[in-house]
Design a protein around this motif. Sequence first.
Motif, short mmCIF file in Angstrom:
data_model
loop_
_atom_site.label_atom_id
_atom_site.label_comp_id
_atom_site.label_asym_id
_atom_site.label_seq_id
_atom_site.Cartn_x
_atom_site.Cartn_y
_atom_site.Cartn_z
N ALA A 1 0.85 -1.18 0.00
CA ALA A 1 0.00 0.00 0.00
C ALA A 1 0.89 1.24 0.00
O ALA A 1 2.04 1.17 0.42
CB ALA A 1 -0.90 0.00 1.22
N GLY A 2 0.35 2.36 -0.46
CA GLY A 2 1.16 3.58 -0.48
C GLY A 2 0.31 4.82 -0.58
O GLY A 2 -0.86 4.76 -0.92
N ALA A 3 0.92 5.97 -0.27
CA ALA A 3 0.24 7.26 -0.34
C ALA A 3 1.29 8.34 -0.58
O ALA A 3 2.44 8.19 -0.20
CB ALA A 3 -0.51 7.54 0.94
N THR A 4 0.87 9.45 -1.21
CA THR A 4 1.75 10.58 -1.46
C THR A 4 1.09 11.85 -0.96
O THR A 4 -0.10 12.06 -1.17
CB THR A 4 2.05 10.72 -2.97
N ILE A 5 1.88 12.70 -0.30
CA ILE A 5 1.38 13.98 0.22
C ILE A 5 2.31 15.09 -0.28
O ILE A 5 3.53 14.92 -0.29
CB ILE A 5 1.39 13.98 1.77
N HIS A 6 1.74 16.22 -0.67
CA HIS A 6 2.52 17.39 -1.11
C HIS A 6 2.11 18.57 -0.24
O HIS A 6 0.93 18.84 -0.07
CB HIS A 6 2.25 17.70 -2.58
N MET A 7 3.11 19.26 0.35
CA MET A 7 2.83 20.42 1.21
C MET A 7 3.72 21.58 0.79
O MET A 7 4.83 21.37 0.31
CB MET A 7 3.13 20.07 2.68
N ARG A 8 3.22 22.79 0.99
CA ARG A 8 3.97 24.00 0.67
C ARG A 8 3.78 25.00 1.81
O ARG A 8 2.69 25.13 2.34
CB ARG A 8 3.48 24.59 -0.64
N ALA A 9 4.87 25.71 2.18
CA ALA A 9 4.78 26.68 3.28
C ALA A 9 5.84 27.76 3.12
O ALA A 9 6.80 27.60 2.37
CB ALA A 9 4.98 25.97 4.62
N ILE A 10 5.66 28.83 3.87
CA ILE A 10 6.66 29.88 3.96
C ILE A 10 7.73 29.41 4.95
O ILE A 10 7.43 28.83 5.98
CB ILE A 10 6.03 31.21 4.46
N LYS A 11 8.98 29.68 4.64
CA LYS A 11 10.12 29.19 5.43
C LYS A 11 10.04 29.68 6.88
O LYS A 11 9.90 30.87 7.13
CB LYS A 11 11.42 29.66 4.79
N GLN A 12 10.14 28.72 7.82
CA GLN A 12 10.22 29.03 9.24
C GLN A 12 11.46 28.42 9.87
O GLN A 12 11.94 28.90 10.89
CB GLN A 12 8.97 28.55 9.97
#
Length: 91
Positions: free
Chosen positions: A2-13
Amino acid sequence: MAGATIHMRAIKQNTLQEIQKKLQLIEDAEFVSKLEHTINDVEILALVYEKYYFRSSYTSATIMLTEYGDEQTAYVVASGGGDGMYNISYG
């Protein structure tokens, strides 16, 4: 398997290295490999973690962090699988 993919984007902290240190606090995950690279002004950090379970199964997470200016992205690919009696997969 089984598998899953997640993509996230944010301002650098935090820096990518600080994020890596925080990820190492994930309980029971074994660090497998790391790749650091810079292409033009983009910093790339790829990390691989896995965990083996006694019942003959495993999980893994491959994390790719990128940083360009003040924007960071994370791609997380998780998978797992196993073999049981008579080569039957339990997911």
